[in-house]
Design a protein around this motif. Structure first.
Motif, PDB file in Angstrom:
ATOM      1  N   ALA A   1     -47.909   9.086  47.958  1.00  0.00           N
ATOM      2  CA  ALA A   1     -47.498   9.300  46.809  1.00  0.00           C
ATOM      3  C   ALA A   1     -48.390   9.113  45.403  1.00  0.00           C
ATOM      4  CB  ALA A   1     -46.189   8.736  46.274  1.00  0.00           C
ATOM      5  N   CYS A   2     -49.052   7.883  45.862  1.00  0.00           N
ATOM      6  CA  CYS A   2     -50.172   7.502  44.687  1.00  0.00           C
ATOM      7  C   CYS A   2     -51.172   8.478  44.716  1.00  0.00           C
ATOM      8  CB  CYS A   2     -50.521   6.082  44.912  1.00  0.00           C
ATOM      9  SG  CYS A   2     -49.312   4.841  44.947  1.00  0.00           S
TER      10      CYS A   2
ATOM     11  N   GLU B   1     -51.372  11.445  45.452  1.00  0.00           N
ATOM     12  CA  GLU B   1     -50.890  12.959  44.810  1.00  0.00           C
ATOM     13  C   GLU B   1     -51.126  12.636  43.253  1.00  0.00           C
ATOM     14  OE1 GLU B   1     -47.556  14.135  46.595  1.00  0.00           O
ATOM     15  OE2 GLU B   1     -48.493  14.344  48.520  1.00  0.00           O
ATOM     16  N   TYR B   2     -50.356  11.369  42.827  1.00  0.00           N
ATOM     17  CA  TYR B   2     -50.193  11.533  41.388  1.00  0.00           C
ATOM     18  C   TYR B   2     -51.689  10.978  40.788  1.00  0.00           C
ATOM     19  CZ  TYR B   2     -49.746   9.371  36.882  1.00  0.00           C
ATOM     20  OH  TYR B   2     -49.614   9.208  35.359  1.00  0.00           O
TER      21      TYR B   2
ATOM     22  N   ASP C   1     -54.515  11.925  42.262  1.00  0.00           N
ATOM     23  CA  ASP C   1     -55.554  12.718  42.493  1.00  0.00           C
ATOM     24  C   ASP C   1     -56.737  12.261  43.076  1.00  0.00           C
ATOM     25  OD1 ASP C   1     -56.440  15.258  43.192  1.00  0.00           O
ATOM     26  OD2 ASP C   1     -57.302  15.565  41.295  1.00  0.00           O
TER      27      ASP C   1
ATOM     28  N   VAL D   1     -48.461   4.830  33.313  1.00  0.00           N
ATOM     29  CA  VAL D   1     -48.933   5.016  34.720  1.00  0.00           C
ATOM     30  C   VAL D   1     -48.032   4.605  35.722  1.00  0.00           C
ATOM     31  CG1 VAL D   1     -50.687   4.721  36.397  1.00  0.00           C
ATOM     32  CG2 VAL D   1     -51.515   5.517  33.958  1.00  0.00           C
TER      33      VAL D   1
ATOM     34  N   SER E   1     -44.938   6.567  35.879  1.00  0.00           N
ATOM     35  CA  SER E   1     -45.241   7.882  36.417  1.00  0.00           C
ATOM     36  C   SER E   1     -45.228   7.486  38.164  1.00  0.00           C
ATOM     37  CB  SER E   1     -46.416   8.648  36.305  1.00  0.00           C
ATOM     38  OG  SER E   1     -46.226   8.842  34.886  1.00  0.00           O
ATOM     39  N   LEU E   2     -45.892   6.527  38.371  1.00  0.00           N
ATOM     40  CA  LEU E   2     -46.028   6.230  39.891  1.00  0.00           C
ATOM     41  C   LEU E   2     -44.534   5.960  40.333  1.00  0.00           C
ATOM     42  CD1 LEU E   2     -49.250   4.147  39.995  1.00  0.00           C
ATOM     43  CD2 LEU E   2     -48.786   6.174  41.116  1.00  0.00           C
TER      44      LEU E   2
ATOM     45  N   ARG F   1     -42.002   7.064  39.518  1.00  0.00           N
ATOM     46  CA  ARG F   1     -41.238   8.215  39.414  1.00  0.00           C
ATOM     47  C   ARG F   1     -41.637   8.991  40.998  1.00  0.00           C
ATOM     48  NH1 ARG F   1     -41.502   8.477  34.038  1.00  0.00           N
ATOM     49  NH2 ARG F   1     -43.307   9.677  34.129  1.00  0.00           N
ATOM     50  N   SER F   2     -42.908   9.186  40.948  1.00  0.00           N
ATOM     51  CA  SER F   2     -43.294   9.579  42.047  1.00  0.00           C
ATOM     52  C   SER F   2     -42.878   9.072  43.540  1.00  0.00           C
ATOM     53  CB  SER F   2     -44.873   9.847  42.007  1.00  0.00           C
ATOM     54  OG  SER F   2     -45.538   8.584  42.138  1.00  0.00           O
ATOM     55  N   SER F   3     -42.674   7.882  43.525  1.00  0.00           N
ATOM     56  CA  SER F   3     -42.416   7.083  44.498  1.00  0.00           C
ATOM     57  C   SER F   3     -40.961   6.590  44.861  1.00  0.00           C
ATOM     58  CB  SER F   3     -43.377   5.648  44.822  1.00  0.00           C
ATOM     59  OG  SER F   3     -44.729   6.054  44.517  1.00  0.00           O
TER      60      SER F   3
END
Lengths: 171, 983
Positions: free
Chosen positions: A28-29, A31-32, A34, A73, A76-77, A79-81
């Motif tokens: 997940a990290c 992807e966020y 990149d 950040v 966002s992380l 949320r992505s995880s």
């Protein structure tokens, strides 16, 4: 009176996030951010926008971001995880940054660093979590000037500055 | 200034265009750049350089290197240093030194009386003499210390800079003689990272003072070319004047560099990790053990030649060589060629190499075979020797000379090899010990493994360098080695003691500690057979020189006495350091203010500027014990601060508290297991007190843990045990409960913590523009909320360490000082009082808040300290439960924490004061005592056996000064119901 030909300066605060998690959280990290987070300690990877991820261990990273960005950040992380086992913690004030640069930087650093920092083994772009003198640090060999960025726990900031000044001094 | 009467008009590697002056024993003398102190002394004809340690016999220079056993001097001036080796000290302008072990002078030394009384001082006389009466040792030791020899510690502290330096390399080569240079060249050419260290100012080893040729040219030409090539290699570091002093595990080697590349650094201690090590440390010539072999003017043959060829300094005019091997003939010839008259060669053997006899004879040197020296004439300087046939036949003859050269064979310098953990082996042909099987990535090359011929040294070095580089992945075929003339084997004859002519004669084995062959014989008669015990009993090999020249002779003599072989006797243990190391070099540069890495909080500077009395209070933090106003004593300040907290408002820097982020779906399960109480019902925005135990049920730490979100907790730990708790928790997660979905992050330095405490704390919070309602209804005890205080993002919690209404405010570290200043400003109208950690300790004592490190002493359990209420009866398993339960089931008296009120309210019992019963049995101990300004009397907490059942009783406090009575009471002295903190 000048001693070793180096410059020592305290750098401004940076944002730091402590990232811990398994493969899913790492993915997940990745992807966020990149990037591909390394899984081998003492490696780092940089993002296109200048962020740096230091690998502390196979499931542990320290992400350096611009100061002021850390909460964005982090959110966002998070949320992505969501629903993935992880721990992302703002540690921006846990670390202080000190920069050592100049032709004799390695001579100064080698007074307190027991690992091999010869460029053949520790080329520009290398990092290591290791002791300098009597405290734990994260060393980042930034460029061949040579320039080293040293992350130190903030309560040891003054000690590290004093120690580097002593090591570089002609006295 | 006297003329250098013993200096040759030409020759040597000294710079005659750069003369130097120096002072020795008050006498101004001259020398040249390139001299050592010893070569300059020899050139000036100084024969006595010191007195011996025990008998105060006059001693002269015996050798030319690190093996020197007599010429230790006290270096004076700004570089004052005791016990400096004159043989390795480069001469410099203005050098000032004097002899050691001599008073009032080296020529007239009162201690010399010991020499006449030597029968009274045999080996072990200390142990025999000072054993009775037994309790008088301290009395004796005062005198022994006064007469103890060697140099004096400088009275001024060293102002010089001593540095430490870490270094890594592929191949480390120790010694820059022919073998070492060859090895470094071979390894360096391959591209390997090479470190070459040598204890001389210039590379070359013994070749610097030798007439040998390489490739039909003087060896010095070869050295110059090789050194130039080595220095040009990009990844080769060559250190001059650097002694490898210690060899430890994993090829870790320490080396001491004198006068390094930076003018302001006196010495640099290198800490080296090498993948491969090549020892090319050469060999040390051995003395011969004969009567009066320690007289000034008796010198090792190779050293005499070295002085003559390298420095143009002649150690004498008329010399006799006493030898047992082939290797020393060339030295005699070299000396003869350079102006020293070699009167005779006295060879113990009957059949030395014929070519050597011919060469010596051709030079006009008389060679006497199967002969030995029976007597040395001259006390302050050799004036003649008496020579007899080894078989006793015929008359003895006397030969006048002022220099007696001795050569008893060669000892390979195996010290580092042995320090690496390897055992040396005895070689009967070479009559010495050579390196045994290597136990680390280490190999010996050249003379240090018994390969004494120059050609072998060179090829040995090349091979070792090539192999070492190859082992590191650098495989470059070596070029062929240079060519040298053939040399005969040294073929030494074992001779461990030349028969002594008289009963009173003494032959010295360890010159440094004045150990004679008689001492060794005595030790053997008294039952000491192990060479390690002989060493300790006689002190042989225990001097500054660590027996570099004497040890093999001692082992050989012991073997002779016990009718065995030196190999069967074995060597003693070789230990670092190979050569003396200054304390400054060991300490390094960060030896004063930086010796402890003191940690600071954002408030530390404020305390320094405002009367804070800083001291270490755990975890390397220096915190104020109290903050004294002008004219206040410590007690004044503590009393003022404590009264302010109970009656007004105080402010305290709690930043050093440990903080650990705990995050994950299994966080509650984790907390349930590591704490004695239950965590399942703690709501978000609340916190709770917990107690953590070791597996053995003893107290580890207590603290408050906050629930920040669904799966995120923040644990507070004691300041001093933050890292201990962190390791404890990580170990449990990694080793015992890897299945738990929990991650820990230590965040102690992320947050500054400031506590506002006291009845007026709420007023200060409001005055500081706290963005939340802090009234008792809206913000309850053990609530934790995010808010803004003085426009700073903060998290504030209702927790206390004083028992008062308290607000613990946590902000990012960068805002800590800003918040502190804002709170001081907001509290100004309320007379807010900064509080130190001693005051904090007093306040917690009044409330009996348990400190795991005081009331918990490694034996007490959680019930003993009155914290049983933190263990719910229905609680499942937790770390330490079994052991705690066992204590309960076992029964019997326990050391329970109680309060004490001394009858004399002005008497404060010190920490650790024993509590005794009527029979003077110890039944407890004071854990802390204070004068409480709030109670206007002294109070204490104590452990007392079965203390809870003794409430109301009187116990006796036993101190060094007096005994005192104290009443046993409940430990909570103030606000026992906790109403104030819940307000």
């Amino acid at each position: 009176m000048a001693g070793y030909n180096v410059s020592i300066k305290a750098l401004a605060n940076c944002g730091f996030l402590d990232l811990r998690g398994g493969n899913d959280a790492r993915q997940a990290c990745n992807e966020y951010l990149d990037i591909v987070l390394p899984t081998c300690a003492n490696k780092l990877v940089k993002t296109a926008n200048g962020r740096i991820a230091f690998c502390i261990s196979s499931n542990h990273w320290l992400l350096q971001v611009a100061d002021g960005n850390q909460m964005d950040v982090l959110q966002s992380l998070e949320r992505s995880s969501a629903d993935i086992s992880h721990s992302f913690v703002d540690v921006s004030d846990l670390y202080a940054r000190i920069q050592l640069s100049g032709p004799e930087s390695r001579d100064v650093l080698a007074q307190g660093v027991s690992i091999d920092i010869h460029p053949r083994v520790f080329p520009p772009g290398s990092t290591a979590r290791t002791g300098i003198a009597k405290t734990t640090t994260q060393i980042h060999y930034v460029n061949e000037s040579p320039t080293y960025d040293i992350l130190v726990f903030s309560s040891f900031r003054q000690y590290m500055l004093d120690w580097l000044a002593m090591a570089a001094a002609k006295s | 200034m006297s003329k250098q009467a013993f200096r040759a008009n030409s020759g040597g590697r000294i710079d005659r265009d750069r003369p130097l002056t120096f002072t020795f024993n008050g006498k101004r003398l001259g020398g040249y750049t390139g001299d050592t102190l010893s070569s300059a002394l020899i050139a000036n004809g100084i024969s006595i350089v010191g007195r011996s340690f025990k008998y105060h016999r006059p001693r002269g220079i015996m050798s030319a290197g690190a093996e020197e056993t007599n010429a230790f001097v006290q270096l004076l001036g700004s570089n004052e240093e005791p016990n400096v080796l004159a043989t390795t000290l480069p001469l410099y302008e203005g050098l000032e030194a004097h002899s050691v072990n001599a008073w009032p002078s080296v020529h007239f030394d009162l201690g010399g009386m010991n020499n006449f009384l030597h029968r009274l001082f045999p080996a072990g006389f200390y142990y025999k003499t000072f054993m009775w009466p037994r309790d008088r040792w301290d009395w004796y030791s005062r005198f022994i210390r006064r007469v103890a020899g060697w140099g004096a510690v400088p009275k001024k502290s060293a102002r010089n800079r001593y540095e430490h330096r870490f270094h890594h390399c592929d191949v480390m080569v120790i010694g820059a003689g022919p073998a070492g240079l060859s090895a470094a060249l071979a390894a360096g050419r391959s591209g390997a990272r090479v470190l070459l260290v040598d204890n001389q100012p210039e590379a070359g080893g013994y070749l610097l003072g030798d007439s040998a040729e390489i490739n039909s040219r003087p060896a010095l030409s070869w050295i110059s070319e090789v050194v130039a090539e080595i220095d040009a290699l990009p990844d080769v570091v060559r250190l001059k004047e650097t002694s490898a002093i210690g060899y430890y595990d994993q090829n870790f080697i320490t080396a001491l560099e004198r006068r390094p590349d930076k003018s302001w650094v006196k010495e640099r201690l290198w800490k080296i990790r090498a993948r491969q090590v090549i020892l090319a440390t050469g060999a040390i010539e051995r003395p011969i053990t004969f009567a009066d072999n320690d007289r000034p003017g008796v010198m090792l043959a190779s050293s005499a030649s070295h002085y003559c060829l390298r420095y143009g300094a002649r150690p004498g005019r008329d010399a006799v060589l006493f030898t047992n091997n082939n290797g020393s003939y060339q030295h005699a010839i070299d000396l003869k060629d350079n102006g020293v008259n070699i009167v005779a060669v006295i060879d113990l053997r009957s059949e030395p190499d014929a070519s050597l006899i011919a060469a010596a004879t051709a030079k006009g040197i008389d060679v006497l075979l199967a002969s030995q020296i029976s007597k040395v004439i001259g006390v302050r300087r050799v004036s003649a020797v008496e020579i007899c046939a080894s078989n006793g036949a015929g008359d003895c003859r006397r030969i006048a000379c002022d220099l007696l050269l001795m050569s008893g064979g060669w000892n390979p310098t195996i010290h580092l090899h042995s320090q690496s953990g390897a055992r040396p082996a005895y070689d009967a042909d070479l009559v010495t010990f050579i390196p045994g099987m290597s136990v680390q990535n280490e190999v010996s090359a050249g003379a240090c493994r018994g390969q004494f011929a120059l050609s072998t040294c060179l090829s040995d070095g090349l091979t070792a360098g090539y192999n070492a580089a190859k082992a590191c992945g650098f495989d470059t075929e070596p070029k062929s080695g240079p060519i040298c003339a053939a040399e005969p084997n040294i073929s030494p004859m074992p001779m461990w003691e030349v028969p002594l002519p008289k009963k009173s004669s003494r032959a010295f084995l360890d010159f440094n500690n004045d150990v004679t062959s008689k001492d060794i014989r005595l030790a053997e008669r008294e039952g000491y057979r192990s060479i390690e015990l002989v060493k300790r009993y006689t002190t042989a090999g225990m001097g500054i020189d660590q027996g570099k020249t004497g040890n093999v002779n001692i082992i050989g003599l012991m073997a002779q006495i016990t009718s065995t072989t030196p190999g069967a006797i074995g060597t003693t243990t070789y230990r670092p350091a190979y050569s003396p190391v200054s304390f400054g070099a060991m300490a390094g540069a960060d030896s004063s203010d930086l010796i402890i890495p003191w940690r600071r909080t954002p408030i530390t500077d404020w305390f320094i500027d405002n009367g804070g009395h800083l001291d270490e209070t755990g975890a390397l933090f220096r915190r104020p014990l109290f903050i004294a106003k002008s004219g206040e004593t410590a007690n004044d300040a503590i009393n003022r601060e404590a009264l302010a907290v109970r009656n007004g408002v105080g402010i305290y820097d709690g930043t050093p508290l440990g903080k650990i982020s705990i995050k994950g779906a299994d966080a509650v399960t984790f907390l349930d297991r590591v704490y004695t109480n239950s965590w399942g019902k703690l709501p978000i925005g609340r916190c709770k007190f917990g107690y953590m135990l070791h597996e053995d049920g003893r107290l580890l730490d207590d603290g408050v843990t906050f629930r920040l979100s669904e799966d995120h907790y923040l644990m507070s730990t004691g300041s001093g045990v933050a890292s201990v708790v962190q390791k404890h928790l990580e170990r449990l997660l990694h080793c015992d409960w890897p299945d738990l979905d929990v991650y820990l992050t230590p965040v102690s330095d992320q947050w500054a913590v400031i506590c506002v405490c006291g009845p007026l704390a709420r007023d200060v919070m409001q005055a500081a523009a706290t963005s939340i309602d802090v009234s008792s209804d809206a913000f309850k005890f053990l609530d934790t909320k995010n808010c803004q205080i003085a426009n700073i993002n903060a998290r504030v919690s209702r927790v206390t360490y004083t028992g008062e209404l308290s607000f613990e405010i946590v902000v990012a570290t960068r805002h800590g000082r800003e918040l502190w200043d804002a709170l001081l400003a907001a509290g100004k109208d309320f007379d807010i009082t900064p509080v130190g950690s001693d005051t904090s300790m007093l306040l917690r004592t009044e409330k009996a808040f348990i400190a795991a490190g005081l009331e918990g002493d490694g034996y007490a359990n959680i019930y003993d300290v009155g914290m049983g209420w933190v263990v719910p009866k229905k609680k499942g398993d937790f770390v330490g439960k079994r052991s705690t339960t066992r204590d309960l089931n076992k029964g019997g008296p326990r050391p329970e924490v109680i309060g004490l009120l001394p009858e004399d309210g002005s008497f404060v019992p010190p920490k650790g004061t024993p509590l005794i019963d009527a029979e003077r049995n110890m039944i407890g101990m004071v854990t802390i005592g204070f004068h409480s300004p709030n109670l206007k009397r002294s109070i204490a907490l104590a452990q007392l056996s079965d203390g809870r059942s003794r409430l109301g009783e009187t116990v006796t406090l036993f101190t060094k000064e007096k005994t005192a009575l104290a009443k046993v009471c409940e430990p909570v002295f103030i606000d026992p119901d906790g109403l104030k903190m819940r307000d």
